[in-house]
Design an enzyme around this catalytic site. Sequence first.
Site, short mmCIF file in Angstrom:
data_model
loop_
_atom_site.label_atom_id
_atom_site.label_comp_id
_atom_site.label_asym_id
_atom_site.label_seq_id
_atom_site.Cartn_x
_atom_site.Cartn_y
_atom_site.Cartn_z
N CYS A 26 0.89 -0.92 -0.05
CA CYS A 26 0.21 0.14 0.43
C CYS A 26 0.92 0.85 0.06
O CYS A 26 0.45 2.51 -0.07
CB CYS A 26 -1.05 0.15 1.38
SG CYS A 26 -2.04 -0.97 1.07
N HIS A 70 -12.57 10.90 -7.39
CA HIS A 70 -12.04 11.20 -8.08
C HIS A 70 -10.99 12.01 -7.41
O HIS A 70 -10.64 13.32 -8.43
CB HIS A 70 -12.85 12.10 -9.49
CG HIS A 70 -12.98 11.27 -10.77
ND1 HIS A 70 -14.25 9.98 -10.30
CD2 HIS A 70 -12.48 9.44 -11.71
CE1 HIS A 70 -13.86 8.79 -10.88
NE2 HIS A 70 -13.24 9.10 -12.43
N GLU A 109 -12.39 -1.68 -0.11
CA GLU A 109 -10.98 -1.44 -0.81
C GLU A 109 -11.40 -2.45 -1.95
O GLU A 109 -11.20 -1.67 -2.88
CB GLU A 109 -10.22 -0.87 -0.31
CG GLU A 109 -9.79 -0.01 0.65
CD GLU A 109 -8.29 -0.09 1.11
OE1 GLU A 109 -7.30 0.82 0.97
OE2 GLU A 109 -7.34 -1.10 0.87
#
Length: 120
Positions: A26, A70, A109
Amino acid sequence: MKMRLTHEFSFEASHRLDHLGPNHPCYPLHGHSYRVTIQVEGEVDPVTGFLIDYAELKRIVQPVITQLDHTHLNDVAGLSLSTTEHIAHWLWQRLKPVLPMLTQIDIRETPATACIYRGE
Ligand SMILES: [Zn+2]
């Protein structure tokens, strides 16, 4: 008659978890197609037959979700540490005041992982 309803939302965003170091998956810049399930609970209105109209739920929640869509999450105020745990808390802080019947936020996620927050 007490009921629970859920409504799923989604947003696309990038992030990186700098504090984990370069050997962690990550650490590098990457993105997710986040899924957020909002749960509300309360008494069904005997006149409308609804706990809350799904359209009303969307009208309240979508503007908050849109604030993350976004974006690069690390740049969003309050999300410099952009784990799902912190995103769930960030969403709760913004939704609970305008949606008192909110009882749970579930954020994913990936299809295999989920963070569930109930405001504790
Ligand atoms: Zn990630």
